[in-house]
Design a protein around this motif. Structure first.
Motif, PDB file in Angstrom:
ATOM      1  N   ASN A 215      50.357  44.697  44.600  1.00  0.00           N
ATOM      2  CA  ASN A 215      48.816  45.075  44.436  1.00  0.00           C
ATOM      3  C   ASN A 215      48.943  46.588  44.178  1.00  0.00           C
ATOM      4  O   ASN A 215      48.014  47.097  44.365  1.00  0.00           O
ATOM      5  CB  ASN A 215      47.687  44.708  45.165  1.00  0.00           C
ATOM      6  N   PHE A 216      49.850  47.161  43.418  1.00  0.00           N
ATOM      7  CA  PHE A 216      49.965  48.560  43.031  1.00  0.00           C
ATOM      8  C   PHE A 216      49.029  48.836  41.751  1.00  0.00           C
ATOM      9  O   PHE A 216      49.045  48.280  40.668  1.00  0.00           O
ATOM     10  CB  PHE A 216      51.502  49.022  42.751  1.00  0.00           C
ATOM     11  N   GLU A 217      48.061  50.022  42.142  1.00  0.00           N
ATOM     12  CA  GLU A 217      47.026  50.352  40.911  1.00  0.00           C
ATOM     13  C   GLU A 217      47.603  51.827  40.558  1.00  0.00           C
ATOM     14  O   GLU A 217      47.686  52.562  40.941  1.00  0.00           O
ATOM     15  CB  GLU A 217      45.672  50.363  41.446  1.00  0.00           C
ATOM     16  N   SER A 218      47.967  51.721  39.191  1.00  0.00           N
ATOM     17  CA  SER A 218      47.990  53.100  38.422  1.00  0.00           C
ATOM     18  C   SER A 218      46.828  53.642  38.039  1.00  0.00           C
ATOM     19  O   SER A 218      46.182  52.651  36.863  1.00  0.00           O
ATOM     20  CB  SER A 218      49.105  52.929  37.381  1.00  0.00           C
ATOM     21  N   ARG A 219      46.501  54.599  38.222  1.00  0.00           N
ATOM     22  CA  ARG A 219      45.183  55.031  37.675  1.00  0.00           C
ATOM     23  C   ARG A 219      45.497  55.470  36.488  1.00  0.00           C
ATOM     24  O   ARG A 219      44.427  55.381  35.232  1.00  0.00           O
ATOM     25  CB  ARG A 219      44.833  56.317  38.319  1.00  0.00           C
ATOM     26  N   GLU A 220      46.508  56.244  35.839  1.00  0.00           N
ATOM     27  CA  GLU A 220      46.520  56.540  34.442  1.00  0.00           C
ATOM     28  C   GLU A 220      46.735  55.345  33.503  1.00  0.00           C
ATOM     29  O   GLU A 220      46.081  55.445  32.578  1.00  0.00           O
ATOM     30  CB  GLU A 220      47.806  57.398  34.276  1.00  0.00           C
ATOM     31  N   LEU A 221      47.284  54.317  33.930  1.00  0.00           N
ATOM     32  CA  LEU A 221      47.521  53.021  33.083  1.00  0.00           C
ATOM     33  C   LEU A 221      46.097  52.343  32.947  1.00  0.00           C
ATOM     34  O   LEU A 221      45.989  51.180  32.418  1.00  0.00           O
ATOM     35  CB  LEU A 221      48.522  52.237  33.329  1.00  0.00           C
ATOM     36  N   LYS A 222      45.438  52.462  34.262  1.00  0.00           N
ATOM     37  CA  LYS A 222      44.170  51.651  34.443  1.00  0.00           C
ATOM     38  C   LYS A 222      44.610  50.155  34.540  1.00  0.00           C
ATOM     39  O   LYS A 222      44.120  49.287  33.779  1.00  0.00           O
ATOM     40  CB  LYS A 222      43.130  51.706  33.293  1.00  0.00           C
ATOM     41  N   ARG A 223      45.575  50.096  35.241  1.00  0.00           N
ATOM     42  CA  ARG A 223      46.180  48.760  35.474  1.00  0.00           C
ATOM     43  C   ARG A 223      46.574  48.656  36.837  1.00  0.00           C
ATOM     44  O   ARG A 223      47.244  49.301  37.555  1.00  0.00           O
ATOM     45  CB  ARG A 223      47.336  48.633  34.601  1.00  0.00           C
ATOM     46  N   THR A 224      46.594  47.375  37.404  1.00  0.00           N
ATOM     47  CA  THR A 224      47.016  47.005  38.670  1.00  0.00           C
ATOM     48  C   THR A 224      48.077  45.731  38.522  1.00  0.00           C
ATOM     49  O   THR A 224      48.042  44.954  37.860  1.00  0.00           O
ATOM     50  CB  THR A 224      45.880  46.296  39.594  1.00  0.00           C
ATOM     51  N   PHE A 225      49.299  46.285  38.987  1.00  0.00           N
ATOM     52  CA  PHE A 225      50.520  45.369  39.053  1.00  0.00           C
ATOM     53  C   PHE A 225      50.621  44.430  40.452  1.00  0.00           C
ATOM     54  O   PHE A 225      50.631  45.383  41.434  1.00  0.00           O
ATOM     55  CB  PHE A 225      51.970  46.303  38.979  1.00  0.00           C
ATOM     56  N   PRO A 226      50.700  43.109  40.095  1.00  0.00           N
ATOM     57  CA  PRO A 226      50.492  42.338  41.288  1.00  0.00           C
ATOM     58  C   PRO A 226      51.641  42.574  42.300  1.00  0.00           C
ATOM     59  O   PRO A 226      51.662  42.576  43.309  1.00  0.00           O
ATOM     60  CB  PRO A 226      50.906  40.928  40.908  1.00  0.00           C
ATOM     61  N   THR A 227      52.956  42.937  41.678  1.00  0.00           N
ATOM     62  CA  THR A 227      54.235  43.372  42.506  1.00  0.00           C
ATOM     63  C   THR A 227      55.034  44.519  41.568  1.00  0.00           C
ATOM     64  O   THR A 227      55.027  44.166  40.288  1.00  0.00           O
ATOM     65  CB  THR A 227      54.922  42.322  42.893  1.00  0.00           C
TER      66      THR A 227
END
Length: 246
Positions: A82-94
């Motif tokens: 559940n990593f969230e990238s602020r610049e990409l405005k996207r959350t990666f499940p893993t």
């Protein structure tokens, strides 16, 4: 005829042995072979969607010139759910944090790339890092008032007298502002208690205990300074092996 049958069997067995040997070497070295399916470049990092043995996964590595369709190799990697990238405005499940990656499958090359990238990677807080930026992450100070308890220290006291507390067991009370579970088989808790020292108001504790954001907890653990977990993730001060007191 028997001779030819024996010869064929021998060739098959030899091929199987060679195949097994190759697999054993792969497991021993820990080298992963992946094929890039998608590449996203940001300021200082490269996100890669890759396939490994037919399984899709995301990697994040220090900036490289990666190309879709190419085969890459890397050693190790730390999983962050559940990593969230602020610049990409996207959350990666893993996503897997990888220090170095190479088009050369040799162990020495991959390891050298890892070491080179480690030197160039800024050391930042592992729990607040955004891989889209190497700048120091901004933490939000909460309006918190904690009723002190006997035998416990404050965040102000801990940072102010860090050298004095290094390697020692401390008790600290605070309000949970962030909880990251199951990273490197541990839970990571951020707390604040309303005090600060030179702008440092947030404390991270590594524990097997669980907590919810908003909980007021008392924990006991060992103080470590300048703790480097690798992958560019560094703590000036952290409390490890923490356990709940109440």
């Amino acid at each position: 005829m028997k001779f030819y049958i024996s010869l064929i069997i021998s060739i098959v067995l030899l091929s199987a042995c060679k195949s097994d040997k190759k697999e054993l070497v792969k497991n021993k070295t820990g080298i992963h072979e992946v094929v890039a399916q998608e590449v996203i470049q940001v300021k200082d990092y490269t996100y890669m969607r890759v396939l490994e043995d037919g399984i899709e996964k995301w990697l994040a590595v220090p900036s490289i010139e990666a190309e879709v369709g190419k085969t890459y190799y890397f050693k190790n990697g730390m999983e962050m759910p559940n990593f969230e990238s602020r610049e990409l405005k996207r959350t990666f499940p893993t996503i897997y944090f990888v220090e170095g990656i190479s088009t050369d499958p040799s162990v020495s090359t991959v390891l050298n790339n890892v070491n080179a990238n480690t030197v160039n990677t800024n050391k930042v807080d592992i729990n607040t890092i955004d891989l889209s930026s190497k700048s120091k992450p901004k933490l939000e100070k909460k309006e918190i008032k904690i009723k002190p308890i006997s035998g416990a220290i404050t965040i102000n006291q801990l940072y102010k007298n860090a050298k004095q507390y290094e390697g020692k067991i401390v008790i600290i009370k605070g309000k949970v502002t962030k909880f990251n579970p199951k990273i490197m088989n541990k839970n990571w808790i951020h707390i604040q208690d309303g005090t600060e020292y030179n702008g440092k108001f947030d404390l991270t504790l590594v524990t097997s205990a669980e907590a919810n954001v908003g909980d007021v907890i008392v924990m006991e653990g060992k103080v470590s300074l300048n703790k480097d977990f690798g992958y560019g993730y560094f703590y000036e001060l952290i409390v490890e092996d923490a356990t709940l007191v109440e």
